[in-house]
Design an enzyme around this catalytic site. Structure first.
Site, PDB file in Angstrom:
ATOM      1  N   GLU A 347       0.799  -1.233   0.000  1.00  6.02           N
ATOM      2  CA  GLU A 347       0.000   0.000   0.000  1.00  6.02           C
ATOM      3  C   GLU A 347       0.836   1.289   0.000  1.00  6.02           C
ATOM      4  OE1 GLU A 347      -2.653  -0.340   3.314  1.00  6.02           O
ATOM      5  OE2 GLU A 347      -3.550  -2.196   2.581  1.00  6.02           O
ATOM      6  N   GLU A 464      -6.539 -10.710  -0.912  1.00  7.91           N
ATOM      7  CA  GLU A 464      -7.376 -10.444   0.265  1.00  7.91           C
ATOM      8  C   GLU A 464      -8.851 -10.323  -0.137  1.00  7.91           C
ATOM      9  OE1 GLU A 464      -5.830  -7.165   2.595  1.00  7.91           O
ATOM     10  OE2 GLU A 464      -3.764  -7.620   2.020  1.00  7.91           O
TER      11      GLU A 464
END
Length: 635
Positions: A347, A464
């Site tokens: 991220e 995810e």
């Protein structure tokens, strides 16, 4: 006599199911209540005779038995004068429970007025003595009625000082509690349905994310072993906050004078890694470098929060030592672990394709990054991959991982970065978190992103995956199932570029987004429409079709009937498209037929033979399951 036997809501979104155990619950955890009642009650409190064993978490709370709001009986517990959101009633469990065992908490709580987040939480000290806090489930309380909590809880082996407690995001609101029960969680028999790992065998690994507490649940682990044993990700315990050991680092610095060598402690993840090692389950490491869940002291002089921020040159040395020590600890402590992938950087890009803002990990700004504060930009990414490439175990592939990866500007930023790293031989793949919602992104937008990432020539992993829905009605779950189906169709389309699909959790009640039911299994371990949607019509590998026929070598159950004017003349059970073989197209046609069928009165004998796959004299979802199992070689 011939009968129709099916549940139309499941047919609308999926292959169907052998048995549907419960309706969609009013409370997220109502489906678990009946099962929970089977477990022995270890502790209960109705507050008719006092506050029982509940105590205050803070120093300002006042406890009283009240008649102001009562769920049952004459009294309830009221906790007032809370000064912080985490203040509230807590119950010590050390003398009541065993670690590594699953329990069920049932309780009713409410608040003085509207509270956005009324939360059931856990606290414990792990095997290394570090205190851990875990939010089990949060619900909204409007203050006018009671909120039901039915949730499975457990504490990892080796933990101590275990508490269960209630907290509220509004520190000024009083919390009311009534009818609290702690029971042993019963072991549940799993449904006899196809394993996801087998359905997608040859396509890509199917995995999930678990926590140490998951190991305490025999039923959850049976579900993991059946469906998700292709890949395990630890939800938190391999992140920097958990593996960086400040106390050991300070001791090492005092002993050696080396103030750039952070020390590693793998106790938080050891139990899961040992389980995966013992059972030869591949593990995705998650994650080495992240702006979140990374302590500020890692970036400070003297390894203390009060120190000044170190220079870029110092942080490069610390990063190398951190990654080196981490990888060496993994190889030393778990020599047989199949660590097949690692998210090296997580991220690093904002949705608009720019680096995050310079800041602290303690900042309330989610875009704040200590890495950017020290490096000034995202140049730390290349250093991270250089060191990971040097020290990662042989065969461990290196990934960049991110969310909202389908946002066009972010997609482009990731592609550009990954392409540069690929040219330098530093990266193996891109991880697409894929936290999705039925309303966003569109499937076409997700497919476009897949196309761009696949064009890099790098491996792709869906790391995810979950899909939320705000509409938890039957219609809402059907919509969710269709979305899941469409997303998996897109993933299968790019199967040659995708090596793993990892669901972010096992059952809805254990998800970080539990209030929007994002996963494939209910809290009672039954499969949702979304599960059936993604096992339907999985195309054969290599574009070949199943070649089961009615020749001597065929094992297909077949019957021949007298020729009629009906569409089906020579009837092979399950051969809905009448081409003499059983294949995925028959599964789809059978589902469509049952979905639109309101009566069996006009079905010919030949059509009955075709649709009655399990030969029980009835037509319905069991026939869909029987056909699916036959195609998978399980019949």
């Amino acid at each position: 006599m011939k009968h129709i036997q099916w549940n139309r809501r499941f047919l609308a979104a999926a292959v169907g199911m052998t048995m549907f155990c419960t309706a969609v619950p009013v409370s997220l955890f109502t489906a678990w209540t009946a099962d929970a009642a089977d477990g022995a009650v270890l502790y209960s409190a109705d507050f008719e005779n006092g506050t029982n064993d509940f105590t205050a978490r803070g120093t300002t709370e006042t406890f009283e038995i009240t008649t102001e709001k009562v769920h049952s009986g004459s009294y309830a517990l009221k906790v007032n004068d809370r000064s912080s959101s985490w203040n509230g009633p807590q119950l010590a469990l050390d003398s009541t429970i065993s670690t590594g065992t699953e329990y069920v908490v049932t309780a009713y709580a409410t608040t003085e007025w509207y509270c956005n987040s009324l939360t059931l939480s856990l606290q414990y000290d792990d095997a290394s003595g570090n205190t851990t806090y875990s939010n089990v489930v949060s619900q909204t309380s409007d203050g006018s009625g009671w909120v039901e909590f039915n949730s499975k809880i457990s504490f990892p082996s080796g933990s101590t000082n275990q508490y269960v407690y209630f907290e509220c995001s509004d520190a000024g609101a009083a919390i009311y509690l009534d009818d609290f029960t702690l029971s042993e969680a019963p072991e549940v028999e799993l449904e006899d349905i196809p394993a996801l790992s087998e359905v997608y065998d040859g396509y890509f690994k199917i995995g999930t994310a678990i926590a140490p507490s998951t190991l305490a649940s025999k039923t959850q682990m049976k579900l993991v072993q059946k469906h998700f044993s292709g890949s395990i990700t630890l939800g938190n315990e391999m992140k920097p906050d958990y593996v960086l050991d400040q106390e050991a680092t300070l001791a090492y610095m005092e002993q050696t004078g080396d103030d750039n060598n952070p020390q590693i402690n793998l106790s938080a993840c050891a139990e899961i890694l040992q389980y995966c090692s013992d059972n030869n389950i591949p593990v995705r490491g998650h994650t080495l470098i992240w702006h979140s869940q990374t302590p500020d002291w890692f970036f400070k002089e003297g390894f203390t929060d009060e120190g000044d921020w170190v220079s870029k040159e110092t942080m490069i040395v610390r990063m190398e030592n951190y990654i080196k020590n981490y990888m060496e600890a993994l190889e030393t402590q778990f020599p047989n672990l199949n660590l097949y992938a690692f998210d090296v950087v997580n991220e690093a890009w904002t949705d608009n394709g720019t680096p995050r803002e310079a800041g602290s990990s303690k900042s309330e700004d989610p875009n704040s990054s200590a890495w950017v504060r020290v490096f000034g930009d995202n140049s730390f990414i290349e250093y991270a991959f250089q060191f990971a490439r040097e020290y990662a175990p042989e065969g461990c592939k290196l990934y960049y991982n991110d969310f909202n990866e389908y946002m066009p500007t972010k997609t482009n930023a990731i592609v550009e970065m990954a392409t540069e790293l690929k040219e330098k031989g530093l990266i193996d793949g891109i991880g697409l978190q894929s936290h999705l919602d039925v309303s966003f992104p569109s499937v076409s937008a997700y497919r476009t992103a897949l196309e761009k990432f696949a064009a890099t020539g790098l491996d792709i992993q869906i790391t995810e995956l979950d899909v939320t829905t705000s509409d938890t009605s039957e219609a809402g779950l059907e919509k969710q199932a269709q979305y899941y189906s469409d997303i998996f169709d897109a993933i299968v389309e790019y199967k040659d570029s995708i090596s793993a699909v990892v669901l972010w959790g096992i059952t809805d009640d254990g998800s970080w987004r539990a209030d929007r039911l994002p996963l494939l299994f209910n809290g009672d371990y039954t499969a949702k429409p979304a599960y059936y949607a993604i096992i339907d019509d999985v195309p054969p590998l290599g574009g070949e079709t199943t070649t089961t026929t009615t020749t001597e070598e065929s094992t297909a159950p077949a019957e021949t009937t007298t020729t009629t004017t009906e569409p089906i003349i020579t009837a092979i059970r399950g051969d809905v498209n009448q081409n003499g073989k059983l294949e995925g197209a028959d599964l789809s046609l059978m589902r469509q037929t049952l979905l639109t069928l309101d009566t069996t009165a006009d079905l010919s004998d030949a059509e009955w033979i075709v649709l009655d796959m399990n030969q029980d004299g009835m037509v319905g979802t069991p026939d869909l399951v029987a056909l699916l199992q036959f195609l998978l070689g399980q019949a």
